[in-house]
Design a protein around this motif. Structure first.
Motif, PDB file in Angstrom:
ATOM      1  N   ASN A  13      37.136  39.678  50.423  1.00 22.57           N
ATOM      2  CA  ASN A  13      38.544  39.708  49.996  1.00 22.57           C
ATOM      3  C   ASN A  13      38.867  40.886  49.073  1.00 22.57           C
ATOM      4  O   ASN A  13      39.989  41.013  48.615  1.00 22.57           O
ATOM      5  CB  ASN A  13      38.928  38.391  49.309  1.00 22.57           C
ATOM      6  CG  ASN A  13      38.200  38.182  48.001  1.00 22.57           C
ATOM      7  OD1 ASN A  13      37.032  38.517  47.873  1.00 22.57           O
ATOM      8  ND2 ASN A  13      38.886  37.624  47.021  1.00 22.57           N
ATOM      9  N   TYR A  14      37.901  41.756  48.817  1.00 24.41           N
ATOM     10  CA  TYR A  14      38.115  42.891  47.920  1.00 24.41           C
ATOM     11  C   TYR A  14      38.498  44.146  48.696  1.00 24.41           C
ATOM     12  O   TYR A  14      37.750  44.595  49.556  1.00 24.41           O
ATOM     13  CB  TYR A  14      36.845  43.179  47.107  1.00 24.41           C
ATOM     14  CG  TYR A  14      36.532  42.111  46.098  1.00 24.41           C
ATOM     15  CD1 TYR A  14      37.191  42.075  44.878  1.00 24.41           C
ATOM     16  CD2 TYR A  14      35.591  41.126  46.369  1.00 24.41           C
ATOM     17  CE1 TYR A  14      36.916  41.084  43.952  1.00 24.41           C
ATOM     18  CE2 TYR A  14      35.311  40.131  45.446  1.00 24.41           C
ATOM     19  CZ  TYR A  14      35.982  40.120  44.241  1.00 24.41           C
ATOM     20  OH  TYR A  14      35.719  39.141  43.325  1.00 24.41           O
ATOM     21  N   GLY A  35      36.942  35.001  45.051  1.00 25.30           N
ATOM     22  CA  GLY A  35      35.945  36.051  45.239  1.00 25.30           C
ATOM     23  C   GLY A  35      34.721  35.982  44.343  1.00 25.30           C
ATOM     24  O   GLY A  35      33.928  36.915  44.315  1.00 25.30           O
ATOM     25  N   ASN A  38      31.674  35.997  46.446  1.00 19.48           N
ATOM     26  CA  ASN A  38      31.573  37.287  47.123  1.00 19.48           C
ATOM     27  C   ASN A  38      30.852  38.321  46.262  1.00 19.48           C
ATOM     28  O   ASN A  38      30.139  39.176  46.780  1.00 19.48           O
ATOM     29  CB  ASN A  38      32.966  37.801  47.503  1.00 19.48           C
ATOM     30  CG  ASN A  38      33.655  36.896  48.501  1.00 19.48           C
ATOM     31  OD1 ASN A  38      33.021  36.061  49.139  1.00 19.48           O
ATOM     32  ND2 ASN A  38      34.951  37.048  48.627  1.00 19.48           N
TER      33      ASN A  38
END
Length: 83
Positions: A13-14, A35, A38
């Motif tokens: 999602n980054y 995140g 992540n």
């Protein structure tokens, strides 16, 4: 070994993120699906060469993008390294 910095581009999602870590303690917090895991996955990916979550490499690439980039800057003894 100490991780100084994590750089992410199009990873999960980054879009683009640079995280500088403190030598003593770091707290990663936030709401669900923001995140946190992540970031841990990026560290695992750089240290083990594979994801602990994704079965296929394209699963870690941000939706709509062609490739992802993850870099970990770390220190081991007196040397600074990037992986």
């Amino acid at each position: 070994m100490f991780i100084n910095k994590i750089k992410l581009e199009n990873f999960r999602n980054y879009k683009k993120q640079e995280i500088e870590l403190d030598r003593n303690i770091n707290i990663i917090y936030g709401n669900n699906a923001q995140g946190k895991t992540n970031i841990l996955e990026a560290i695992f990916l750089c240290s083990m060469g594979k994801s602990f979550r994704a079965k296929k490499e394209n699963e870690i690439i941000k939706i709509g993008e062609e490739k992802a980039f993850v870099e970990i800057e770390y220190q081991k003894e007196d040397r600074l390294r990037k992986n």
